[in-house]
Design a protein around this motif. Structure first.
Motif, short mmCIF file in Angstrom:
data_model
loop_
_atom_site.label_atom_id
_atom_site.label_comp_id
_atom_site.label_asym_id
_atom_site.label_seq_id
_atom_site.Cartn_x
_atom_site.Cartn_y
_atom_site.Cartn_z
N ARG A 71 0.76 -1.22 -0.19
CA ARG A 71 0.03 0.02 -0.21
C ARG A 71 0.78 1.34 0.00
N ILE A 72 2.30 1.12 -0.12
CA ILE A 72 3.22 2.29 0.07
C ILE A 72 2.84 3.34 -1.02
N ALA A 73 2.22 2.86 -2.32
CA ALA A 73 2.21 3.72 -3.69
C ALA A 73 0.99 4.61 -3.40
N GLN A 74 -0.09 3.89 -2.67
CA GLN A 74 -1.19 4.57 -2.28
C GLN A 74 -0.96 5.72 -1.15
N ALA A 75 -0.02 5.49 -0.21
CA ALA A 75 0.28 6.30 0.94
C ALA A 75 1.34 7.31 0.49
N LEU A 76 1.91 7.26 -0.74
CA LEU A 76 3.05 8.29 -0.86
C LEU A 76 2.60 9.55 -0.90
N PRO A 77 1.56 10.22 -1.07
CA PRO A 77 1.39 11.79 -0.70
C PRO A 77 1.47 11.98 0.57
N ASP A 78 0.91 11.08 1.51
CA ASP A 78 0.88 11.36 2.74
C ASP A 78 2.50 10.93 3.50
N ILE A 79 3.28 10.02 3.15
CA ILE A 79 4.34 9.83 3.63
C ILE A 79 5.45 11.05 3.16
N ARG A 80 5.02 11.59 2.05
CA ARG A 80 6.04 12.74 1.55
C ARG A 80 5.78 13.88 2.40
N HIS A 81 4.57 14.01 2.92
CA HIS A 81 4.05 15.09 3.80
C HIS A 81 4.92 15.21 4.88
N ALA A 82 4.83 13.93 5.76
CA ALA A 82 5.40 13.58 6.75
C ALA A 82 6.84 13.75 6.86
N ALA A 83 7.59 13.43 5.72
CA ALA A 83 8.87 13.41 5.44
C ALA A 83 9.35 14.85 5.30
N VAL A 100 -6.68 -2.76 12.42
CA VAL A 100 -5.73 -1.88 11.80
C VAL A 100 -6.09 -1.17 10.49
N ASP A 101 -6.31 -0.08 10.43
CA ASP A 101 -6.86 0.74 9.49
C ASP A 101 -5.82 1.81 8.72
N LEU A 102 -5.79 1.56 7.52
CA LEU A 102 -4.82 2.33 6.51
C LEU A 102 -5.25 3.53 6.61
N GLU A 103 -6.35 4.13 6.62
CA GLU A 103 -6.91 5.35 6.52
C GLU A 103 -6.64 6.20 7.93
N GLU A 104 -6.59 5.29 8.98
CA GLU A 104 -6.29 5.62 10.42
C GLU A 104 -4.70 6.17 10.42
N SER A 105 -4.09 5.38 9.80
CA SER A 105 -2.40 5.76 9.79
C SER A 105 -2.08 6.92 8.53
N LEU A 106 -2.99 7.13 7.57
CA LEU A 106 -2.62 8.11 6.80
C LEU A 106 -2.97 9.32 7.30
N ALA A 107 -4.14 9.35 8.26
CA ALA A 107 -4.63 10.56 8.69
C ALA A 107 -3.58 10.75 9.81
N ALA A 108 -2.85 10.07 10.62
CA ALA A 108 -1.84 10.45 11.56
C ALA A 108 -0.78 10.93 10.70
N LEU A 109 -0.42 10.30 9.56
CA LEU A 109 0.62 11.11 8.73
C LEU A 109 0.42 12.47 8.46
N ARG A 110 -0.81 12.73 7.95
CA ARG A 110 -1.20 14.04 7.57
C ARG A 110 -1.18 15.24 8.47
N SER A 111 -1.47 14.55 9.89
CA SER A 111 -1.47 15.49 11.18
C SER A 111 0.11 15.74 11.50
#
Length: 191
Positions: free
Chosen positions: A45-57, A179-190
């Motif tokens: 699911r890394i490709a799907q999460a890429l924008p949020d990971i980039r935001h955190a980075a 374990v929810d991917l959307e929950e992890s992505l929301a945490a990255l965005r915050s």
């Protein structure tokens, strides 16, 4: 292909509060125990999460973790190809626990989830054994099943990828509720 930076256990432990920690194992493995503060974003699911990971980075350092370092290394390479600099935990959660550090588990999660490498070994061994037995007892052509698994294992070692692990990761026991991917992505965005 560049090798991602690896953080030693002691260095990661002292910096854990300042790192965005992403665990790329399956949700089942993650539920069995993870480094404190980790967010679960499975490798597939890394490709799907890429924008949020980039935001955190953009806001700080990102540490990518798996069981031993192989999947996190692959995730780091995928992220690097997309302009995101990350590091991997040297030795993964296995080394973290072996060094005496606690693994966190979600409330009510099983304590003894099998790691993906163990699941692959069991599945590959069972299919090879079945191919040999059917080849002896039913028809020699069944030995081609064993040869196919052997070829897959060689390919897996040469490319540091594992098609069998990708398939096993999709099984229900590797994707438990809670374990929810959307929950992890929301945490990255915050962050």
């Amino acid at each position: 292909m560049t090798t991602p930076e690896a953080l030693a256990i002691h260095e990661a432990r002292t910096r854990l509060h300042e790192l965005t920690n992403i665990d790329v194992r399956t949700p089942g493995e993650f539920a069995g125990g993870h480094v404190p503060g980790a967010l679960n974003i499975p490798l597939d699911r890394i490709a799907q999460a890429l924008p949020d990971i980039r935001h955190a980075a953009d806001r700080g350092d990102v540490l990518v973790v798996c069981a031993s370092g192989a999947r996190s290394g692959n995730a780091c390479r995928i992220l690097a190809e997309n302009g995101v600099t990350t590091a991997t935990l040297s030795g993964g959660t296995g080394a973290w626990a072996a060094d005496g550090h606690e693994l966190h588990r979600p409330q009510g999660a099983p304590r003894a989830a099998w790691g993906m490498e163990r699941q692959v070994r069991l599945t590959a061994g069972a299919v090879v054994l079945l191919g040999i037995l059917l080849g002896v007892l039913v028809h020699p052509a069944f030995q081609l099943v064993s040869a196919g698994i052997a070829a897959g294992l060689v390919f897996s070692a040469l490319t540091n990828t594992c098609g069998m692990a990708a398939l096993l990761a999709k099984l229900p026991h590797n994707r438990p509720r809670g374990v929810d991917l959307e929950e992890s992505l929301a945490a990255l965005r915050s962050r």
